[in-house]
Design an enzyme around this catalytic site. Structure first.
Site, PDB file in Angstrom:
ATOM      1  N   ASP A   1       0.856  -1.347  -0.111  1.00  0.00           N
ATOM      2  CA  ASP A   1       0.046   0.127   0.067  1.00  0.00           C
ATOM      3  C   ASP A   1       1.064   1.330  -0.337  1.00  0.00           C
ATOM      4  O   ASP A   1       1.999   1.213   0.384  1.00  0.00           O
ATOM      5  CB  ASP A   1      -0.823  -0.080   1.104  1.00  0.00           C
TER       6      ASP A   1
HETATM    7  N1  URA Z   1      -1.191  -6.107   3.710  1.00  0.00           N
HETATM    8  C1  URA Z   1      -1.645  -4.647   4.132  1.00  0.00           C
HETATM    9  O1  URA Z   1      -2.709  -4.338   4.505  1.00  0.00           O
HETATM   10  N2  URA Z   1      -1.003  -3.837   3.327  1.00  0.00           N
HETATM   11  C2  URA Z   1       0.256  -3.958   2.439  1.00  0.00           C
HETATM   12  O2  URA Z   1       0.752  -2.910   2.022  1.00  0.00           O
HETATM   13  C3  URA Z   1       0.641  -5.282   2.653  1.00  0.00           C
HETATM   14  C4  URA Z   1      -0.080  -6.105   3.312  1.00  0.00           C
END
Ligand code: URA
Length: 238
Positions: A103
């Protein structure tokens, strides 16, 4: 056949203009003979090209470990934000892409390559490649919630999450507790949704390992390095 300057660029020996300078300065030889023409056509696998005496070999594929900082998106292009690929500005003409996504606010280890087979291999749902995250959470995790995360939780998908591994790397800090969470799948926002499922909340999220790769402690956020041969091989075998 390929132009000498393009070949040296593909071997990561410098930018196209640096390489043209090296060639004109007489630092490059082909089969033992100094060559001063950047446009000379050479045969990538048969000709022996050296720069300052160092042999240059064409690598079809490139593999980098990036310490992704917060605020950049895991994509090759984006209209509104910087991408992880733009952080590898020194690497030219490689068609690089990130292996999976973190993310925008997640930091940590991201593998960047142009090797589609390796990417499929590491992302295949059948392979269950481990991903470990250092997770800052709003409320300290109870032992009961630890067990729930480890056994699998309902995050609103058809199936519960696969069993995970949770450990406590540190004591609780003033603002949030930290856990190390290893998961074996890669569902959308998985870690955030897992913590929500136990009525908690992710405050910070950093990936510290991906399959056989561990985030290099010498890298600062935004920095990257090439994988070594052992690391590439380990990724192919995992
Ligand atoms: N899980 C998440 O919620 N976000 C990420 O970036 C990676 C794994």
């Amino acid at each position: 056949m390929v132009r000498l300057d393009k070949f040296l660029c593909d071997c990561n020996m410098g930018t196209r203009s640096q390489i043209k300078d090296y060639i004109r300065q007489g630092l490059v030889s082909v089969n033992g003979i100094i060559v001063k023409k950047p446009e000379l056509k050479i045969h990538e696998s048969n000709d022996n090209v050296t720069l300052r005496g160092e042999s240059c070999t064409f690598k079809k594929y490139a593999y980098y470990m990036l310490y992704k900082p917060a605020g950049v998106v895991s994509a090759t292009t984006d209209n509104t934000a910087d991408t992880v690929i733009s952080l590898l500005a020194d690497v030219k003409d490689k068609n690089l892409f990130p292996v999976g996504r973190l993310d925008k606010d997640t930091t940590g280890l991201l593998l960047i390559t142009n090797d589609g087979d390796l990417s499929h291999h590491m992302l295949s749902p059948k392979k269950h490649v481990d991903k470990t995250y250092l997770v800052g959470i709003r409320n300290p995790l109870t032992l009961e919630d630890k067990t729930r995360l480890e056994q699998g939780v309902d995050i609103g998908d058809e199936k519960l999450t696969l069993p995970a591994v949770v450990s406590f790397p540190n004591q609780v800090t003033e603002e949030c507790a930290q856990i190390l969470l290893t998961i074996h799948e890669g569902r959308f926002h998985q870690v955030k949704r897992m913590l929500q499922a136990v009525d908690n909340e992710v405050v910070t999220l950093k990936r510290v390992s991906f399959g056989p790769l561990t985030l290099d402690v010498s890298l600062a956020p935004g920095q990257y390095r090439e994988l070594n041969e052992q690391e590439v091989e380990a990724c192919m075998k995992c």
